[in-house]
Design a protein around this motif. Structure first.
Motif, PDB file in Angstrom:
ATOM      1  N   SER A 106      26.313  31.509 -27.395  1.00 50.30           N
ATOM      2  CA  SER A 106      24.980  31.468 -26.793  1.00 50.30           C
ATOM      3  C   SER A 106      24.954  32.031 -25.378  1.00 50.30           C
ATOM      4  CB  SER A 106      24.471  30.034 -26.784  1.00 50.30           C
ATOM      5  OG  SER A 106      23.223  29.959 -26.133  1.00 50.30           O
ATOM      6  N   ILE A 161      22.822  27.420 -10.977  1.00 46.83           N
ATOM      7  CA  ILE A 161      24.121  27.547 -11.620  1.00 46.83           C
ATOM      8  C   ILE A 161      24.380  26.354 -12.559  1.00 46.83           C
ATOM      9  CG2 ILE A 161      25.184  28.965  -9.817  1.00 46.83           C
ATOM     10  CD1 ILE A 161      26.019  25.299  -9.911  1.00 46.83           C
ATOM     11  N   GLY A 162      25.330  26.528 -13.491  1.00 49.98           N
ATOM     12  CA  GLY A 162      25.697  25.437 -14.394  1.00 49.98           C
ATOM     13  C   GLY A 162      25.732  25.894 -15.834  1.00 49.98           C
ATOM     14  N   THR A 163      26.654  25.338 -16.631  1.00 53.32           N
ATOM     15  CA  THR A 163      26.755  25.751 -18.030  1.00 53.32           C
ATOM     16  C   THR A 163      26.806  24.569 -19.004  1.00 53.32           C
ATOM     17  OG1 THR A 163      29.172  25.919 -17.816  1.00 53.32           O
ATOM     18  CG2 THR A 163      27.892  27.935 -17.454  1.00 53.32           C
ATOM     19  N   ASP A 217      19.211  19.392 -13.890  1.00 53.60           N
ATOM     20  CA  ASP A 217      20.276  20.356 -13.657  1.00 53.60           C
ATOM     21  C   ASP A 217      20.259  21.432 -14.734  1.00 53.60           C
ATOM     22  OD1 ASP A 217      21.527  19.449 -11.275  1.00 53.60           O
ATOM     23  OD2 ASP A 217      22.400  17.776 -12.393  1.00 53.60           O
ATOM     24  N   LYS A 218      20.538  22.650 -14.301  1.00 52.82           N
ATOM     25  CA  LYS A 218      20.475  23.798 -15.207  1.00 52.82           C
ATOM     26  C   LYS A 218      21.317  23.594 -16.468  1.00 52.82           C
ATOM     27  CE  LYS A 218      21.419  28.774 -15.407  1.00 52.82           C
ATOM     28  NZ  LYS A 218      21.833  29.980 -14.645  1.00 52.82           N
ATOM     29  N   TYR A 219      22.485  22.958 -16.321  1.00 50.91           N
ATOM     30  CA  TYR A 219      23.393  22.896 -17.483  1.00 50.91           C
ATOM     31  C   TYR A 219      22.795  22.139 -18.659  1.00 50.91           C
ATOM     32  CZ  TYR A 219      25.757  18.317 -16.359  1.00 50.91           C
ATOM     33  OH  TYR A 219      26.088  17.018 -16.129  1.00 50.91           O
ATOM     34  N   GLU A 220      21.814  21.261 -18.376  1.00 49.67           N
ATOM     35  CA  GLU A 220      21.183  20.555 -19.491  1.00 49.67           C
ATOM     36  C   GLU A 220      20.447  21.545 -20.404  1.00 49.67           C
ATOM     37  OE1 GLU A 220      19.060  17.251 -17.634  1.00 49.67           O
ATOM     38  OE2 GLU A 220      20.831  17.063 -16.361  1.00 49.67           O
ATOM     39  N   ASP A 275      13.681  33.543 -14.831  1.00 50.62           N
ATOM     40  CA  ASP A 275      14.932  33.377 -14.087  1.00 50.62           C
ATOM     41  C   ASP A 275      16.150  33.496 -15.011  1.00 50.62           C
ATOM     42  OD1 ASP A 275      15.512  32.824 -11.217  1.00 50.62           O
ATOM     43  OD2 ASP A 275      16.801  31.260 -12.076  1.00 50.62           O
ATOM     44  N   THR A 302      21.102  24.896 -20.565  1.00 49.39           N
ATOM     45  CA  THR A 302      22.031  25.836 -21.208  1.00 49.39           C
ATOM     46  C   THR A 302      22.753  25.145 -22.368  1.00 49.39           C
ATOM     47  OG1 THR A 302      23.627  25.348 -19.452  1.00 49.39           O
ATOM     48  CG2 THR A 302      22.354  27.364 -19.217  1.00 49.39           C
ATOM     49  N   TRP A 312       8.796  30.324 -15.681  1.00 46.62           N
ATOM     50  CA  TRP A 312       9.842  30.484 -14.668  1.00 46.62           C
ATOM     51  C   TRP A 312      11.232  30.445 -15.316  1.00 46.62           C
ATOM     52  CZ3 TRP A 312      13.938  27.433 -12.980  1.00 46.62           C
ATOM     53  CH2 TRP A 312      14.657  27.996 -11.909  1.00 46.62           C
ATOM     54  N   LEU A 313      11.428  29.543 -16.273  1.00 44.84           N
ATOM     55  CA  LEU A 313      12.744  29.435 -16.932  1.00 44.84           C
ATOM     56  C   LEU A 313      13.112  30.741 -17.630  1.00 44.84           C
ATOM     57  CD1 LEU A 313      12.465  25.833 -18.450  1.00 44.84           C
ATOM     58  CD2 LEU A 313      14.001  26.558 -16.599  1.00 44.84           C
ATOM     59  N   SER A 373      22.685  23.503  -8.789  1.00 42.12           N
ATOM     60  CA  SER A 373      22.456  23.161 -10.192  1.00 42.12           C
ATOM     61  C   SER A 373      20.996  22.781 -10.452  1.00 42.12           C
ATOM     62  CB  SER A 373      23.345  21.973 -10.584  1.00 42.12           C
ATOM     63  OG  SER A 373      23.020  20.846  -9.790  1.00 42.12           O
ATOM     64  N   LEU A 418      17.138  22.865 -10.925  1.00 39.88           N
ATOM     65  CA  LEU A 418      16.160  23.880 -11.312  1.00 39.88           C
ATOM     66  C   LEU A 418      14.944  23.917 -10.395  1.00 39.88           C
ATOM     67  CD1 LEU A 418      16.408  23.482 -15.183  1.00 39.88           C
ATOM     68  CD2 LEU A 418      17.186  25.426 -13.814  1.00 39.88           C
ATOM     69  N   ASP A 430      16.718  31.170 -23.286  1.00 42.26           N
ATOM     70  CA  ASP A 430      16.218  32.251 -24.143  1.00 42.26           C
ATOM     71  C   ASP A 430      14.888  31.844 -24.783  1.00 42.26           C
ATOM     72  OD1 ASP A 430      16.874  30.458 -26.181  1.00 42.26           O
ATOM     73  OD2 ASP A 430      18.697  31.532 -26.765  1.00 42.26           O
ATOM     74  N   GLN A 490      20.284  25.172 -25.176  1.00 41.23           N
ATOM     75  CA  GLN A 490      20.202  26.504 -25.794  1.00 41.23           C
ATOM     76  C   GLN A 490      21.370  26.738 -26.751  1.00 41.23           C
ATOM     77  OE1 GLN A 490      19.358  29.961 -23.259  1.00 41.23           O
ATOM     78  NE2 GLN A 490      21.119  31.005 -24.190  1.00 41.23           N
ATOM     79  N   VAL A 539      17.119  31.375 -17.269  1.00 38.47           N
ATOM     80  CA  VAL A 539      17.791  30.087 -17.515  1.00 38.47           C
ATOM     81  C   VAL A 539      17.934  29.844 -19.008  1.00 38.47           C
ATOM     82  CG1 VAL A 539      17.657  27.586 -17.173  1.00 38.47           C
ATOM     83  CG2 VAL A 539      16.943  29.139 -15.332  1.00 38.47           C
TER      84      VAL A 539
END
Lengths: 445, 445
Positions: free
Chosen positions: B222, B198-200, A14-17, A78, A19, A74-75, B185, B187, A82, A22, A80
């Motif tokens: 961040s 999506i996701g933070t 999942d993306k939130y992992e 996109d 972010t 890709w990250l 969410s 990737l 930095d 980061q 996702v």
């Protein structure tokens, strides 16, 4: 190492992992030591025990958890992560330690199923991958275990691929075998995990030919008289008669895939015996679940083929396992217990270990969970006859490959059979009930 | 072409397809022309319509359906097939024609969802792959469509990866977007199909830091003030206060993940407005399904994050689609209708086409299924205002790539929105009901 051999597993996430990673890298908190725990607050309503499955697949996926150039590019493209995070991910190798319940083990609410001891950065990115695999495979294994318990000595065969995602089918077949199934219809599952592949023919084969006898003759000519003939395309009684006429009394088996299986099995058995085919077996395969299997216990059925209800967890297609941080290093470098406060989703802070209490005859009497520092719980010795439940899965980044591949499945299946036999007898009742064991928490301070 | 780019899909297959192939090759019947049909005898109990999804993934998998040296060697070594069959498989390329409902289309019991016109050999080996993909993705899409219908103009976000198999998560996210979800969410799903990721942050991020304010400050530093802060780790009121203190009134959103979401949303909205954060949105994410979404219609919620109930089909984790031979060439070279006779699993023989009958205002009034020879049904023109439902997916082995990849998902989502809007209004009611349209069969002889 099998499983996703050619593709990274790192974006099954999942993306939130990323972010969170980061933000933590920027804040200087990403390298704090953390303990994450996989557990579940409850079993599916009415279930008496859970079955851990997927551990081997998780370890295989962990070995492939690398952010290659393709993934990192890709990250970045996109947006996702930095550049600093991309740099961290490009070098990512899990170097932490993971202990947990062995695959095939029985579990209950609050059991510490997996304990990940690593930096925040290394632990947080494994959340989705670990939960996806364990929740799915354990849901199938729990259903499979009820089915094999209901089937007793009669073999259960997995045939559910068409009723689940094509790759989930591989995990489902594997999980079914962990919980006692003897074979699967799915070729990729058989290949990847050294399982026994089963299956002979569908109705389409009979319909392809100009009549049933021609179809049976073609099948026996190619697959031998030991094959299984599907006898219910037109009329079962005529089908059985033709089957024996074509294959002789040495026919391996007939398969029934529709109608009232119990009644038909009795009639078919009488017919086969009357024809002299006393060694020809009867396999049944239509919309079975553990209750249907139990209801067929007195019918002359030799094996059960199970599909939909197996791969969908027999009403409970997923487990409610979560992955929570239970301890973390503070600004002073000391490890502190932490836990979310919300009433409905509370968790118990602190690293954990576990053991199954046994009586003098080896019968399980309860679950003991020890809570404390990672060091204290690692050194904890369960009291009396209790059997320790944690095994080392990954030590300082080194994966124990004994739990992976075909060997891992074989061990897990043996383990499941052994530890299910420890349970109180009422644990195997199919009716709605409470968890078969209750859990006692020991706080080591 | 995306999806399984580096691995053959050919063994995502049940063994019996290859044993049937072997027997038919030996009997000389393998090259008879056959028409196979994907259809379902029923919708899940109480559902008013189904949604076709997975068509694009099936076409992608079909492009990768090759028995390479590795696959053939294993099939021989495991004794699945003989040398003649191995030879056939090594050269296998699907050269037939496939028509079907466009991805995103609505369907009903008996709708001819996919029609495969090929030799027995080429058609029979696609059964499991086609059903795995279509049954899974369509189950998720059907649930997703009910959720997006219940959410109205508010966006739905897919967050279920952790509650399904790790690769099924990709298919589930994709199917959710086909049925109106705006992001995921996951990737890998975002990467493979060009979806919005999506996701933070999770509770773990707050717990990692020494206090909530530090965690919020790290996240905002961040990810910017436009981020979404999770405010229920400790106390929601304090969490909201700290969130605005740290991020300012330009904070993008707050997320609620526990408790009584409707009551909390009202309180949080009042608090945000009182703090001047009138543009800060509220997103909710705890165990939602279509009924919970509908119940929150009057609450000040801006978006819904849906997980478990989405990826498990909201009570119906699979569809009951089957893949049946409905016509085949006989010994004389003529195409004949065929069908299994068993009462409980009867099917209608003959190739089929379909159209949706519409009234003068474009409202759907029924489903029309035409039955006949492949040529007759291909040439069939639906009467009156009826909208044809079949599109060409594969012609003489050539896959229409417009239905695959990111473009395929975009088209499918547009199609779904358009055709769902045609349905009678009661089709979108969440309560238990009958199929929203009934089906009329026209026999072309």
């Amino acid at each position: 190492m099998t499983g996703h051999p050619t593709r990274s597993s790192a974006l099954l996430t999942d993306k939130y992992e990323l972010t969170m990673l980061q933000a933590a890298l920027a804040a200087g908190t990403a390298h704090r030591r953390c303990v994450f725990e996989v557990f579940t607050r409850r079993l599916p309503a009415g279930r008496r025990y859970g079955v851990v499955a997927g551990t081997g697949r998780f370890l295989e996926a962990l070995a492939d958890f690398r952010f290659g150039e393709q993934e990192v590019d890709w990250l970045l493209a996109d947006g996702v992560v930095d550049e600093a995070t991309a740099q961290y991910l490009a070098d990512f190798r899990f170097s932490g330690t993971i202990r947990g319940y062995a695959e095939g083990e029985i579990y209950f609410p609050g059991s510490p199923l997996m304990v990940v001891d690593a930096t925040f950065a290394e632990g947080v990115v494994l959340e989705t991958l670990a939960l996806s695999i364990l929740n799915h495979d354990s849901a199938v294994a729990a259903a499979a275990s009820r089915m094999t318990a209901a089937a007793g000595d009669r073999p259960c065969l997995e045939m559910g691929a068409r009723r689940t995602h094509e790759e989930a089918a591989v995990g489902a077949a594997r999980a079914a075998v962990v919980a006692g199934f003897v074979g699967t219809s799915h070729l990729e599952a058989a290949r990847r995990y050294g399982l026994t592949a089963i299956g002979t023919a569908a109705h389409a084969f009979t319909l392809l030919h100009d009549d049933e006898e021609q179809a049976f003759a073609a099948q026996v000519a190619s697959l031998g008289a030991g094959t299984t003939l599907l006898v219910d395309t037109y009329d079962v009684t005529q089908g059985v008669e033709r089957a024996i006429k074509v294959a002789g009394t040495g026919l391996g088996a007939v398969r029934l895939d529709s109608g009232d299986l119990g009644v038909q099995a009795v009639e078919v058995r009488q017919q086969l015996d009357a024809l002299g085919a006393t060694g020809t077996r009867i396999t049944v395969t239509s919309d079975l679940d553990e209750h249907a299997i139990a209801a067929l216990a007195s019918a002359p059925v030799d094996s059960y083929g199970v599909g939909t209800q197996l791969v969908t967890g027999s009403g409970h297609p997923t487990c409610s396992m979560v992955y929570k941080v239970v301890a973390r290093e503070n600004a002073a470098g000391e490890l502190e217990r932490v836990a979310k406060a919300s009433a409905s989703k509370a968790s118990v802070g602190g690293a954990k270990n576990a053991a199954r209490a046994l009586d003098a005859r080896g019968r399980a009497t309860g679950e003991i969970v020890a809570v404390g520092s990672p060091e204290a719980v690692a050194a904890w010795e369960a009291p009396g006859r209790a059997r320790p439940l944690h095994v080392d899965l990954v030590v300082d980044g080194e994966i124990d490959t004994a739990y992976t591949g075909a060997e891992g499945v074989r061990r897990a299946a043996e383990h499941h059979a052994r530890v299910r036999a420890e349970l109180p007898l009422n644990a195997l009742r199919l009716s709605v009930g409470d968890p078969a064991l209750s859990t006692k928490v020991v706080d080591l301070g």
